[in-house]
Design a protein around this motif. Structure first.
Motif, PDB file in Angstrom:
ATOM      1  N   ASP A  35      -0.460  12.234   5.931  1.00  0.00           N
ATOM      2  CA  ASP A  35      -1.888  11.964   6.106  1.00  0.00           C
ATOM      3  C   ASP A  35      -2.341  10.840   5.186  1.00  0.00           C
ATOM      4  O   ASP A  35      -3.103   9.964   5.595  1.00  0.00           O
ATOM      5  CB  ASP A  35      -2.711  13.228   5.872  1.00  0.00           C
ATOM      6  CG  ASP A  35      -4.049  13.172   6.602  1.00  0.00           C
ATOM      7  OD1 ASP A  35      -4.056  12.803   7.803  1.00  0.00           O
ATOM      8  OD2 ASP A  35      -5.087  13.486   5.980  1.00  0.00           O
ATOM      9  N   THR A  36      -1.854  10.833   3.964  1.00  0.00           N
ATOM     10  CA  THR A  36      -2.212   9.774   3.027  1.00  0.00           C
ATOM     11  C   THR A  36      -1.701   8.423   3.513  1.00  0.00           C
ATOM     12  O   THR A  36      -2.406   7.406   3.403  1.00  0.00           O
ATOM     13  CB  THR A  36      -1.674  10.088   1.612  1.00  0.00           C
ATOM     14  OG1 THR A  36      -2.190  11.361   1.204  1.00  0.00           O
ATOM     15  CG2 THR A  36      -2.079   9.035   0.616  1.00  0.00           C
ATOM     16  N   VAL A  37      -0.512   8.385   4.093  1.00  0.00           N
ATOM     17  CA  VAL A  37       0.015   7.125   4.639  1.00  0.00           C
ATOM     18  C   VAL A  37      -0.880   6.636   5.780  1.00  0.00           C
ATOM     19  O   VAL A  37      -1.258   5.463   5.817  1.00  0.00           O
ATOM     20  CB  VAL A  37       1.479   7.281   5.101  1.00  0.00           C
ATOM     21  CG1 VAL A  37       1.935   6.055   5.886  1.00  0.00           C
ATOM     22  CG2 VAL A  37       2.388   7.514   3.906  1.00  0.00           C
ATOM     23  N   PHE A  87       8.882  11.653  -3.419  1.00  0.00           N
ATOM     24  CA  PHE A  87       9.202  10.793  -2.281  1.00  0.00           C
ATOM     25  C   PHE A  87       9.656   9.439  -2.815  1.00  0.00           C
ATOM     26  O   PHE A  87       8.992   8.856  -3.667  1.00  0.00           O
ATOM     27  CB  PHE A  87       7.982  10.623  -1.377  1.00  0.00           C
ATOM     28  CG  PHE A  87       7.545  11.885  -0.702  1.00  0.00           C
ATOM     29  CD1 PHE A  87       7.751  12.059   0.656  1.00  0.00           C
ATOM     30  CD2 PHE A  87       6.919  12.901  -1.411  1.00  0.00           C
ATOM     31  CE1 PHE A  87       7.352  13.225   1.285  1.00  0.00           C
ATOM     32  CE2 PHE A  87       6.519  14.074  -0.787  1.00  0.00           C
ATOM     33  CZ  PHE A  87       6.734  14.237   0.566  1.00  0.00           C
ATOM     34  N   LYS A  88      10.770   8.944  -2.302  1.00  0.00           N
ATOM     35  CA  LYS A  88      11.325   7.672  -2.785  1.00  0.00           C
ATOM     36  C   LYS A  88      11.807   6.828  -1.616  1.00  0.00           C
ATOM     37  O   LYS A  88      12.329   7.349  -0.625  1.00  0.00           O
ATOM     38  CB  LYS A  88      12.511   7.936  -3.708  1.00  0.00           C
ATOM     39  CG  LYS A  88      12.190   8.864  -4.860  1.00  0.00           C
ATOM     40  CD  LYS A  88      12.620   8.311  -6.170  1.00  0.00           C
ATOM     41  CE  LYS A  88      12.349   9.191  -7.342  1.00  0.00           C
ATOM     42  NZ  LYS A  88      11.075   9.724  -7.550  1.00  0.00           N
ATOM     43  N   ILE A  89      11.652   5.510  -1.737  1.00  0.00           N
ATOM     44  CA  ILE A  89      12.167   4.600  -0.710  1.00  0.00           C
ATOM     45  C   ILE A  89      13.685   4.616  -0.779  1.00  0.00           C
ATOM     46  O   ILE A  89      14.276   4.356  -1.830  1.00  0.00           O
ATOM     47  CB  ILE A  89      11.621   3.173  -0.900  1.00  0.00           C
ATOM     48  CG1 ILE A  89      10.114   3.145  -0.637  1.00  0.00           C
ATOM     49  CG2 ILE A  89      12.361   2.200   0.023  1.00  0.00           C
ATOM     50  CD1 ILE A  89       9.459   1.800  -0.872  1.00  0.00           C
ATOM     51  N   ASP A  90      14.304   4.946   0.344  1.00  0.00           N
ATOM     52  CA  ASP A  90      15.770   4.939   0.456  1.00  0.00           C
ATOM     53  C   ASP A  90      16.276   3.600   0.966  1.00  0.00           C
ATOM     54  O   ASP A  90      17.331   3.133   0.561  1.00  0.00           O
ATOM     55  CB  ASP A  90      16.258   6.024   1.422  1.00  0.00           C
ATOM     56  CG  ASP A  90      16.289   7.398   0.797  1.00  0.00           C
ATOM     57  OD1 ASP A  90      16.262   7.504  -0.440  1.00  0.00           O
ATOM     58  OD2 ASP A  90      16.344   8.377   1.561  1.00  0.00           O
ATOM     59  N   GLU A  91      15.503   3.009   1.905  1.00  0.00           N
ATOM     60  CA  GLU A  91      16.001   1.801   2.558  1.00  0.00           C
ATOM     61  C   GLU A  91      14.839   0.967   3.076  1.00  0.00           C
ATOM     62  O   GLU A  91      13.873   1.491   3.620  1.00  0.00           O
ATOM     63  CB  GLU A  91      16.911   2.226   3.713  1.00  0.00           C
ATOM     64  CG  GLU A  91      17.653   1.122   4.376  1.00  0.00           C
ATOM     65  CD  GLU A  91      18.643   1.639   5.412  1.00  0.00           C
ATOM     66  OE1 GLU A  91      19.482   0.827   5.829  1.00  0.00           O
ATOM     67  OE2 GLU A  91      18.580   2.814   5.823  1.00  0.00           O
ATOM     68  N   GLU A 100       3.460   6.310  -5.571  1.00  0.00           N
ATOM     69  CA  GLU A 100       3.186   6.636  -6.970  1.00  0.00           C
ATOM     70  C   GLU A 100       2.481   7.988  -7.091  1.00  0.00           C
ATOM     71  O   GLU A 100       2.618   8.677  -8.088  1.00  0.00           O
ATOM     72  CB  GLU A 100       2.360   5.535  -7.623  1.00  0.00           C
ATOM     73  CG  GLU A 100       3.136   4.249  -7.804  1.00  0.00           C
ATOM     74  CD  GLU A 100       2.306   3.119  -8.378  1.00  0.00           C
ATOM     75  OE1 GLU A 100       1.173   3.371  -8.858  1.00  0.00           O
ATOM     76  OE2 GLU A 100       2.780   1.977  -8.336  1.00  0.00           O
ATOM     77  N   GLU A 101       1.725   8.380  -6.053  1.00  0.00           N
ATOM     78  CA  GLU A 101       1.030   9.659  -6.034  1.00  0.00           C
ATOM     79  C   GLU A 101       1.959  10.804  -5.627  1.00  0.00           C
ATOM     80  O   GLU A 101       1.596  11.968  -5.777  1.00  0.00           O
ATOM     81  CB  GLU A 101      -0.139   9.615  -5.039  1.00  0.00           C
ATOM     82  CG  GLU A 101      -1.179   8.563  -5.321  1.00  0.00           C
ATOM     83  CD  GLU A 101      -2.179   8.447  -4.176  1.00  0.00           C
ATOM     84  OE1 GLU A 101      -2.501   9.475  -3.538  1.00  0.00           O
ATOM     85  OE2 GLU A 101      -2.621   7.320  -3.904  1.00  0.00           O
ATOM     86  N   ALA A 161       0.838  -1.208   0.000  1.00  0.00           N
ATOM     87  CA  ALA A 161       0.000   0.000   0.000  1.00  0.00           C
ATOM     88  C   ALA A 161       0.872   1.258   0.000  1.00  0.00           C
ATOM     89  O   ALA A 161       0.559   2.237  -0.685  1.00  0.00           O
ATOM     90  CB  ALA A 161      -0.936  -0.012   1.214  1.00  0.00           C
ATOM     91  N   LEU A 162       1.984   1.228   0.743  1.00  0.00           N
ATOM     92  CA  LEU A 162       2.904   2.370   0.776  1.00  0.00           C
ATOM     93  C   LEU A 162       3.494   2.622  -0.611  1.00  0.00           C
ATOM     94  O   LEU A 162       3.594   3.770  -1.061  1.00  0.00           O
ATOM     95  CB  LEU A 162       4.010   2.138   1.800  1.00  0.00           C
ATOM     96  CG  LEU A 162       5.063   3.240   1.913  1.00  0.00           C
ATOM     97  CD1 LEU A 162       4.439   4.565   2.339  1.00  0.00           C
ATOM     98  CD2 LEU A 162       6.162   2.814   2.889  1.00  0.00           C
TER      99      LEU A 162
END
Length: 153
Positions: A133-135, A101-105, A96-97, A90-91
């Motif tokens: 808030d979306t998370v 923001f990008k996953i670093d680790e 994608e929205e 889900a994250l």
């Protein structure tokens, strides 16, 4: 900061912006935002028990109780969350929205269930607040009027 919780969508985002601003002004290591477990329990107790019974073959929901309330930390341009594999999916959909923001680790500790995710958040406080808030809403299934607390700044 003079208030530390909010339950309405616009007020939650304002709380996040205020908390980020206070965190930066104080030069603290991070800030922690936590969903009020009472708001989650009302909507998810039956689902948690049903899911736990399916997965374990018994009616014990001790594992879910040990996980505690969902939380999000922010510090030094990074959003830090713990999540299950399903929540990680889900994250990734939420990311994608939010292309900035990008996953670093991804950290999968052997001694714990789930995944710790660190997401680079090089954005202004308003955009970070929208992301947070979306998370809470889409990853952790917080109801739209769910309460969130700024528990550490």
């Amino acid at each position: 900061m003079t208030r530390f919780d909010a339950a309405e969508p616009a007020e939650r985002r304002k709380l996040y912006v205020d908390a980020i601003t206070a965190h930066r002004e104080r030069g603290s290591g991070f800030l922690t935002l936590e969903a009020d477990p009472a708001g989650l329990e009302a909507d998810t107790d039956a689902d948690v028990v049903a899911d736990t019974e399916l997965e374990t073959g018994n009616g014990s929901d001790d594992e879910e109780a040990e996980l505690g309330a969902p939380w999000i930390q922010f510090g030094d341009g990074t959003v830090n969350v713990d999540c299950t594999e399903d929540e990680l999916d889900a994250l990734k959909a939420v990311l994608e929205e939010f292309p900035a923001f990008k996953i670093d680790e991804l950290i999968r500790p052997e001694e714990a269930e789930g995944v710790n995710v660190r997401v680079s958040a090089k954005a202004d406080p308003n955009r970070i607040a929208q992301f947070v808030d979306t998370v809470f809403l889409e990853v952790y299934d917080l109801p739209s009027t769910g309460r969130v607390w700024a528990v550490e700044i």
